[in-house]
Structure formats: structure tokens, C-alpha cells
Design a protein around this motif. Structure first.
Motif, PDB file in Angstrom:
ATOM      1  N   THR A 314       0.849  -1.191   0.000  1.00 45.96           N
ATOM      2  CA  THR A 314       0.000   0.000   0.000  1.00 45.96           C
ATOM      3  C   THR A 314       0.886   1.242   0.000  1.00 45.96           C
ATOM      4  O   THR A 314       1.807   1.355   0.822  1.00 45.96           O
ATOM      5  N   PHE A 315       0.594   2.170  -0.915  1.00 44.98           N
ATOM      6  CA  PHE A 315       1.388   3.390  -1.052  1.00 44.98           C
ATOM      7  C   PHE A 315       0.450   4.598  -1.073  1.00 44.98           C
ATOM      8  O   PHE A 315      -0.535   4.615  -1.823  1.00 44.98           O
ATOM      9  N   ASP A 316       0.766   5.596  -0.276  1.00 41.78           N
ATOM     10  CA  ASP A 316       0.002   6.842  -0.283  1.00 41.78           C
ATOM     11  C   ASP A 316       0.329   7.625  -1.559  1.00 41.78           C
ATOM     12  O   ASP A 316       1.502   7.848  -1.881  1.00 41.78           O
ATOM     13  N   VAL A 317      -0.703   8.047  -2.280  1.00 45.90           N
ATOM     14  CA  VAL A 317      -0.489   8.698  -3.577  1.00 45.90           C
ATOM     15  C   VAL A 317       0.206  10.039  -3.408  1.00 45.90           C
ATOM     16  O   VAL A 317       1.185  10.348  -4.106  1.00 45.90           O
ATOM     17  N   ALA A 318      -0.274  10.877  -2.495  1.00 46.36           N
ATOM     18  CA  ALA A 318       0.281  12.223  -2.348  1.00 46.36           C
ATOM     19  C   ALA A 318       1.749  12.191  -1.944  1.00 46.36           C
ATOM     20  O   ALA A 318       2.556  12.992  -2.426  1.00 46.36           O
ATOM     21  N   GLN A 319       2.128  11.261  -1.070  1.00 51.49           N
ATOM     22  CA  GLN A 319       3.498  11.215  -0.578  1.00 51.49           C
ATOM     23  C   GLN A 319       4.462  10.552  -1.552  1.00 51.49           C
ATOM     24  O   GLN A 319       5.671  10.796  -1.489  1.00 51.49           O
ATOM     25  N   ASN A 320       3.947   9.713  -2.438  1.00 49.99           N
ATOM     26  CA  ASN A 320       4.832   8.910  -3.283  1.00 49.99           C
ATOM     27  C   ASN A 320       4.676   9.185  -4.773  1.00 49.99           C
ATOM     28  O   ASN A 320       5.170   8.410  -5.592  1.00 49.99           O
ATOM     29  N   LEU A 321       4.009  10.281  -5.132  1.00 57.95           N
ATOM     30  CA  LEU A 321       3.818  10.593  -6.541  1.00 57.95           C
ATOM     31  C   LEU A 321       5.166  10.861  -7.208  1.00 57.95           C
ATOM     32  O   LEU A 321       6.005  11.600  -6.688  1.00 57.95           O
ATOM     33  N   SER A 322       5.395  10.204  -8.350  1.00 58.04           N
ATOM     34  CA  SER A 322       6.623  10.358  -9.152  1.00 58.04           C
ATOM     35  C   SER A 322       7.861   9.844  -8.424  1.00 58.04           C
ATOM     36  O   SER A 322       8.972  10.335  -8.654  1.00 58.04           O
ATOM     37  N   HIS A 323       7.689   8.857  -7.542  1.00 59.55           N
ATOM     38  CA  HIS A 323       8.822   8.229  -6.864  1.00 59.55           C
ATOM     39  C   HIS A 323       8.863   6.742  -7.207  1.00 59.55           C
ATOM     40  O   HIS A 323       7.825   6.090  -7.319  1.00 59.55           O
ATOM     41  N   ASP A 324      10.078   6.204  -7.352  1.00 59.00           N
ATOM     42  CA  ASP A 324      10.255   4.768  -7.549  1.00 59.00           C
ATOM     43  C   ASP A 324      10.194   4.082  -6.187  1.00 59.00           C
ATOM     44  O   ASP A 324      11.023   4.360  -5.303  1.00 59.00           O
ATOM     45  N   LEU A 325       9.230   3.174  -6.023  1.00 51.68           N
ATOM     46  CA  LEU A 325       8.970   2.541  -4.733  1.00 51.68           C
ATOM     47  C   LEU A 325       9.250   1.046  -4.831  1.00 51.68           C
ATOM     48  O   LEU A 325       8.683   0.364  -5.700  1.00 51.68           O
ATOM     49  N   PRO A 326      10.096   0.503  -3.972  1.00 52.20           N
ATOM     50  CA  PRO A 326      10.362  -0.939  -4.019  1.00 52.20           C
ATOM     51  C   PRO A 326       9.161  -1.737  -3.501  1.00 52.20           C
ATOM     52  O   PRO A 326       8.514  -1.353  -2.526  1.00 52.20           O
ATOM     53  N   MET A 327       8.861  -2.820  -4.190  1.00 46.85           N
ATOM     54  CA  MET A 327       7.834  -3.762  -3.734  1.00 46.85           C
ATOM     55  C   MET A 327       8.580  -4.882  -3.013  1.00 46.85           C
ATOM     56  O   MET A 327       9.022  -5.857  -3.630  1.00 46.85           O
ATOM     57  N   ASP A 328       8.772  -4.692  -1.708  1.00 42.72           N
ATOM     58  CA  ASP A 328       9.610  -5.592  -0.915  1.00 42.72           C
ATOM     59  C   ASP A 328       9.157  -7.040  -1.068  1.00 42.72           C
ATOM     60  O   ASP A 328       7.961  -7.349  -1.013  1.00 42.72           O
ATOM     61  N   GLY A 329      10.142  -7.918  -1.252  1.00 39.11           N
ATOM     62  CA  GLY A 329       9.845  -9.332  -1.417  1.00 39.11           C
ATOM     63  C   GLY A 329       9.539  -9.721  -2.843  1.00 39.11           C
ATOM     64  O   GLY A 329       9.173 -10.871  -3.102  1.00 39.11           O
ATOM     65  N   SER A 330       9.678  -8.771  -3.784  1.00 35.14           N
ATOM     66  CA  SER A 330       9.454  -9.051  -5.205  1.00 35.14           C
ATOM     67  C   SER A 330      10.552  -8.370  -6.005  1.00 35.14           C
ATOM     68  O   SER A 330      11.222  -7.458  -5.507  1.00 35.14           O
ATOM     69  N   PRO A 331      10.753  -8.770  -7.245  1.00 33.15           N
ATOM     70  CA  PRO A 331      11.815  -8.148  -8.057  1.00 33.15           C
ATOM     71  C   PRO A 331      11.385  -6.836  -8.709  1.00 33.15           C
ATOM     72  O   PRO A 331      12.115  -6.312  -9.554  1.00 33.15           O
ATOM     73  N   PHE A 332      10.221  -6.297  -8.332  1.00 31.13           N
ATOM     74  CA  PHE A 332       9.670  -5.146  -9.051  1.00 31.13           C
ATOM     75  C   PHE A 332       9.697  -3.880  -8.195  1.00 31.13           C
ATOM     76  O   PHE A 332       9.740  -3.937  -6.958  1.00 31.13           O
ATOM     77  N   THR A 333       9.670  -2.758  -8.903  1.00 26.33           N
ATOM     78  CA  THR A 333       9.447  -1.451  -8.283  1.00 26.33           C
ATOM     79  C   THR A 333       8.186  -0.847  -8.892  1.00 26.33           C
ATOM     80  O   THR A 333       7.817  -1.148 -10.035  1.00 26.33           O
ATOM     81  N   LEU A 334       7.546   0.021  -8.134  1.00 19.10           N
ATOM     82  CA  LEU A 334       6.307   0.660  -8.582  1.00 19.10           C
ATOM     83  C   LEU A 334       6.498   2.173  -8.553  1.00 19.10           C
ATOM     84  O   LEU A 334       7.075   2.718  -7.602  1.00 19.10           O
ATOM     85  N   ARG A 335       6.001   2.823  -9.574  1.00 18.63           N
ATOM     86  CA  ARG A 335       6.087   4.288  -9.663  1.00 18.63           C
ATOM     87  C   ARG A 335       4.705   4.836 -10.002  1.00 18.63           C
ATOM     88  O   ARG A 335       4.110   4.445 -11.017  1.00 18.63           O
ATOM     89  N   ILE A 336       4.193   5.730  -9.168  1.00 13.58           N
ATOM     90  CA  ILE A 336       2.906   6.388  -9.435  1.00 13.58           C
ATOM     91  C   ILE A 336       3.196   7.572 -10.363  1.00 13.58           C
ATOM     92  O   ILE A 336       3.744   8.591  -9.940  1.00 13.58           O
TER      93      ILE A 336
END
Length: 653
Positions: A314-336
């Protein structure tokens, strides 16, 4: 030698008005105000544009009056030195140069011409020059065309304070009631008994995007016979729909692989449709992630919930907009990538119509190295997980709907959908048709067997800054107690009913007929070596006059073409100088030429040379300097032959 007293000067030099205009204090005040005005004009031009600077400074009446005062001060100041001596020559030349420069500027601004003319290859010669001034053109009931200035920089018209333009031939009074910076037009056909093309009105609605679209379609009209919503195209034709084709089976999913590859996937998610997501595998394949957007609360932008392989982030949109966020425990990152509080699809592009969270949506990008997941077709029928795409130019959109109207007024359809394939049938009024484009539904609610094209113009509300909408004016024709009002956008001509007939009124750039006509023979785009970027543009034009005189020339950047080409016309500015102004990348048979004619050009150059020459003589040539005054010691009062009062008189004279 003693200087002559004021009593010995001519009477016209002792006149109070003459002394006022020859005053050095007046010159200082005039120059100070002009300097302040020039600074203000520069700030206006850099902050707004050249038109605002001209309206408030350079073209304002006060500025012209101030220049006339300066010219009068210079002339009278030169005459105040009469009779002139040798040391006055540099002073007189400098003043003459300034006066000549001001005269050339006044002549150029009064009788000069500057504007643009757009030419098309293969079309007849044109002499209609567009200048940077708006105008209201009226073709009266008596056939006479009149032009009214319509620049609204100082005081735009309002319903409380309209611009009264006077009476027309039929007795009606014309006034400009209101001005709007953006005008949008909407087709609203009028019914006819017979003779006109058929027209119908439909609505499109989607619950997932919380959007409702509506439009009229007019058959046999190249501009209004089709409606493009970006993801699909709707057309209206005469006739009957062809027989239904067999439903196209969904394509087989691509073969899966167990090898790890670089994956990049873009996903749209909607708060009001948590089970729907539109995704596109940009690289490698699908990640297999499920994205949901939680409804915003307490003024925030909500949260993005990502699910993959029984794990949730779960990622807060306002705090994480345009940031690369690691999806811990997976090989992927998520960016809003982006967030829209009130999502709408305009011309196939996402946007927000307000700041209120009426229909929140996000787009996220998932990147990483992993094994692509097999994906079923999404809501639009794309596999694997591909988002709807705009069709290539010249191709038929996979999602399309063609409506057919028969002679008896019945409506049939031919529907194409990525998800459901092709289908056809009869369309009834007020009965929704499921399109298969996500959850879009179409409803036909009005039908006209015979219609007349009619456009309703109104000011655009909350128009985006990128919208290419013209400005416009609302005019009023009033004859006695009867009045008629109509919005007119720039570039349009409308018919306004009057008591004695219809009045044709157009609003747009002022047009000036030139004594010469231009024809575009060829337009070339020069490209840079090694790439396709343009390096320059060249127009070949033919210029002709009513007397039959013609000339052909080329103009490109910093290389104008002049007509007539006589040397004395070029030197005096009595020629039309044509320069390349702009071009249209989508139409290489179109070119815009700037035309300049400045009859004060030579006087400006002569004045500038005189100013430089006078200043040079004043500072560097001793023969033209004022000789130093000799200081005579005061006579002694001890002189036995002169009395004090005699000494005083002799010293004055």
C-alpha cells in the motif's frame, strides 16, 4: 567680446511661449518621461506581448504627444541660438538628426504596412494582408461592408457597458456586448421539412470513468459526420448496415516463458471501478500485478494497493507521486506516474475536469526482472493486458460504430469491438446499445430526417490552457423594442436577423488589400544532414500588379525579397519587403510570408547618422567646440576717472 543682452535679441526669441519650449528644464522632463515610458514598454512587452506594449506605451496618444513636444523643444532650442555661429554646427546637426529620426518614425507608423499573408501552392494570387489588429466586419443589408476596430486591451465591453458602434442602414443599432477569450462551437442542427441531410443525436456513458458524452452527427458533412472519442470512432451514413459478420474469437494468449526478462508495464486504475484496470505491457510482458486505487478521504489523494503473488503493498499517492517505490519481497518497483481527481478522457488523452475527487484515477508503472505472467484480455479486449491505443493514421480504429439512416428514417448499426468482434442490427430510440468498449453504452435520443447545419457558440468554461479555441465577441442588433444577440468566434461569419433582412457579421484579424498580389510557386524545407530535422525554409513567390507588372523571387530566413526591386525604392523604403514568417509541417504546400513597407526607413537612417556625426564633431573636433569665455577682472574702484555706477554699467555692457 561681450555676449549680447536679452534686449538685443529678436522679439520672437523673447516671447514667453518660445522661451518655455526652448527651456532646458523642459527637455530634461521630456527625456525623463520618455525613458520611464520606454522602460515600462519593455516590461509590458516581456511580461505580456508587443500588442500590450503598443496599446499602453508606444501607440498610446500620450506617447505621440510627448514625442511632438520633444520635437518642438528641439526645434525651438536650435532657433534660440540664432544667429548661429561655427561652434553651433555640431549642436544643430545633432538636433536635426533627432528631429529627422522622429519624423521618419512618425511617417513609418502612419503610412507603413506590416502584416502576414498565408499562401497555398496552386491557389490564385492573394492580396489580403492580415495585420495584428482585431476588427468587426459587417456586410449591411444594403451590401456595403464596414469595418470597426475591435481591440479590447484597455476596456473590454461588458453587458453593463457595451460598445455602441452606431446605426446600420436598416436603422438597427449595432453594439458589442461582451468579449470572451475562448469560444467553443457546438453543432445544433435545425429541422427542415425536406431537402437537408439527416441528423441524429446520441449520448455515450460509462460508469467506470464516470463520464457522459453527447454529440450531433450530420450525414454528408465531412466535418460533422463523425465523432472521434479517441478510443473509438462513430460515423453517420445514409443507407442500411451490412449483414452481421461472425463474432471474432479472442486471440490466443501468447506462449508463456519461464525465463526472466526485463518487464515494464503501465496500469490505469480507477477508484470507482476497483475490479477494472487497463494495462499495457511496454517491455517483456505483464507483471501479473493487480492495482487498486482506494477512494480519497479527508482531502488526501487516496492510496494505491498493489497485489502480486499473494502479497500486498500500500502506497500513499500524495506522498509517493513520481517516486520509484520498491515492492519488498518481489523483483519489481512501482512508480505512481500521475493522479487525476476527476478523470475524463478528452480526445483520447487523460485529464481532470476539476480538483474534486469525483472520479479518482491513477497510472502506475511497474518495472523489474521477472517471469512474464499470462494475462487474459482486459476490458477493451487487448491481450496481454494492453491498454487501448490510438489507431495508426489512415487505418480504421478496431473500436468503431457506423450508424446508417435509411430513407424511411430507420437506423441500423455496424459495430466493431476488440472484445466482442463485429455485430450489426437495428437501433431504437432511447434504448441503450452495449458497445463492448469497456462499459460504454450508446443511446440514440433524437433524430431528424432533414436538417440544416447550425452552430451554437458560447464562451468556454474551464477550458484547458492547451485548448486551441478562438476568442470571440457577443454582438447585439437592436431595432426599437426588438433585439437579437449572437456570439461570433474569431474567423467565423454569422448571419444575424434584422428587421430589414439578415446582416452578415464577421470577427477576426483586420484585412488590408495590397496593391500587389502574391502567388506561391514552390515551398522547400531544407533538412539537416544525418537527421530529418528542418534546417530552413524557402518560398518561391510571384508578385503581380494590376498593371501587369510581375516579378519572381525567393525568400528565406534573413534573406528577404523586395518588390519593386529598383534601388531608389529600396533605399527610400517605398518597396514591399517579403520575409519567410512560418510554415505548416502538416502541409508543405502552405507558407506564411511577412510583408513590410516602411516609407520612413531612409529618414530613420539619415537621422541616426546625423546624431552620430553631431556627437562626434562636438566631442572630437575642436574647431566646432564653443570657445572658452575670457574672464575679465572687475575694474578697481580706486580709478580716479570712473565712478562706481559707471563701472557697473560698463561691466554689464
Amino acid at each position: 567680446m561681450a555676449a549680447p543682452s536679452s534686449a538685443s535679441r529678436p522679439g520672437w526669441q523673447r516671447n514667453p511661449v518660445f522661451r518655455f519650449f526652448s527651456s532646458l528644464k523642459l527637455a530634461v522632463v521630456l527625456l525623463a518621461v520618455l525613458i520611464i515610458g520606454a522602460i515600462a514598454g519593455t516590461l509590458y512587452e516581456s511580461t505580456f506581448d508587443a500588442k500590450v506594449a503598443r496599446a499602453y506605451v508606444y501607440g498610446a496618444p500620450w506617447f505621440n504627444i510627448w514625442l511632438l513636444f520633444l520635437a518642438a523643444n528641439l526645434i525651438v532650442s536650435a532657433l534660440s541660438r540664432w544667429p548661429w555661429k561655427k561652434h553651433h554646427v555640431a549642436f544643430l546637426i545633432t538636433h536635426l538628426g533627432i528631429i529627422t529620426l522622429l519624423a521618419g518614425s512618425l511617417i513609418g507608423r502612419t503610412w507603413g504596412i506590416e502584416g502576414t499573408i498565408t499562401l497555398f501552392k496552386g491557389e490564385p494570387p492573394s492580396n489580403r494582408l492580415l495585420v495584428d489588429q482585431h476588427q468587426l466586419r459587417v456586410r449591411d443589408t444594403d451590401g456595403v461592408v464596414k469595418g470597426y476596430p475591435a481591440e479590447f486591451i484597455h476596456r473590454p465591453p461588458t453587458p453593463q457597458r457595451p460598445w455602441d458602434l452606431g446605426s446600420l442602414a436598416g436603422g438597427a443599432r449595432l453594439s458589442i456586448v461582451e468579449y470572451a477569450p475562448a469560444i467553443e462551437g457546438k453543432l445544433n442542427p435545425k429541422p427542415l421539412k425536406d431537402g437537408g441531410p439527416p441528423a441524429l443525436h446520441f449520448t455515450l456513458a460509462t460508469a467506470m470513468m464516470n463520464q457522459r458524452l453527447e454529440s450531433w452527427l450530420l450525414a454528408d458533412d465531412h466535418q460533422h459526420a463523425a465523432f472521434d472519442m479517441g478510443l473509438a470512432t462513430i460515423e453517420l451514413k445514409r443507407g442500411v448496415a451490412p449483414p452481421s459478420q461472425a463474432k471474432v474469437d479472442a486471440p490466443n494468449p501468447p506462449p508463456t516463458t519461464t525465463a526472466e526478462v526485463e518487464i515494464e508495464e503501465t496500469i490505469f486504475a480507477f477508484a470507482k471501478a476497483p475490479e477494472e484496470q487497463i494495462s499495457k505491457a511496454r517491455k517483456g510482458g505483464n507483471s501479473g500485478a493487480k492495482i487498486r486505487l482506494l477512494q480519497p478521504k479527508s482531502g488526501n489523494k487516496g492510496s494505491v494497493v498493489a497485489s502480486l503473488a499473494e502479497k500486498t503493498w500500500t502506497f500513499d499517492v500524495a506522498q509517493n507521486l513520481s517516486h520509484d517505490l520498491p515492492m519488498d519481497g518481489s523483483p519489481f518497483t512501482l512508480r505512481i506516474e500521475n493522479y487525476w481527481p476527476d478523470f475524463r478522457l478528452e480526445n483520447g488523452k487523460p485529464g481532470s475536469v476539476s480538483d474534486q475527487p469525483n472520479n479518482p484515477a491513477v497510472i502506475v508503472t511497474i518495472r523489474g526482472k521477472g517471469v512474464p505472467a499470462a494475462a487474459a484480455p482486459d476490458a477493451h479486449g487487448n491481450t496481454p493486458g494492453a491498454a487501448p491505443e490510438m489507431p495508426a493514421a489512415g487505418t480504421t480504429p478496431p473500436n468503431h460504430l457506423t450508424l446508417f439512416i435509411a430513407e424511411d428514417g430507420s437506423v441500423t448499426y455496424d459495430l466493431g469491438s476488440r472484445k466482442n468482434g463485429n455485430s450489426s442490427g437495428k437501433l431504437e430510440l432511447d434504448k441503450p446499445l452495449t458497445t463492448g468498449w469497456a462499459d460504454w453504452q450508446l443511446t440514440l435520443d433524437r433524430l431528424m430526417p432533414h436538417a440544416q447545419e447550425w452552430m451554437d457558440f458560447n464562451p468556454a468554461k474551464d477550458a484547458p490552457a492547451t485548448a486551441d479555441l478562438p476568442d470571440g465577441v457577443r454582438i447585439r442588433l437592436q431595432h426599437g423594442s426588438e433585439s437579437s444577440e449572437q456570439w461570433i468566434p474569431a474567423g467565423w461569419q454569422v448571419s444575424v436577423p434584422a428587421s430589414t433582412g439578415e446582416v452578415q457579421i464577421a470577427y477576426g484579424w483586420q484585412q488590408i488589400p495590397l496593391p500587389v498580389a502574391l502567388e506561391l510557386l514552390e515551398f522547400e524545407v531544407m533538412r539537416n544532414e544525418g537527421n530529418d530535422s528542418p534546417a530552413g525554409f524557402k518560398s518561391t513567390v510571384r508578385v503581380s500588379t494590376p498593371e501587369g507588372q510581375t516579378a519572381t523571387g525567393q525568400c528565406w530566413m534573413n534573406n528577404p525579397f523586395s518588390f519593386p526591386g529598383d534601388w531608389w525604392r529600396t533605399w527610400t523604403g517605398l518597396t514591399f519587403k517579403m520575409s519567410q514568417a512560418s510554415w505548416n509541417p502538416e502541409n508543405l504546400g502552405q507558407s506564411t510570408i511577412q510583408i513590410l513597407r516602411d516609407p520612413g526607413w531612409l529618414l530613420k537612417w539619415i537621422g541616426s547618422l546625423l546624431i552620430v556625426s553631431g556627437i562626434f564633431m562636438l566631442f572630437y573636433l575642436k574647431g566646432f567646440r564653443r570657445p572658452p569665455r575670457s574672464v575679465v577682472p572687475p575694474p578697481s574702484l580706486n580709478s580716479a576717472t570712473e565712478k562706481p555706477e559707471e563701472i557697473l554699467v560698463s561691466s554689464v555692457t
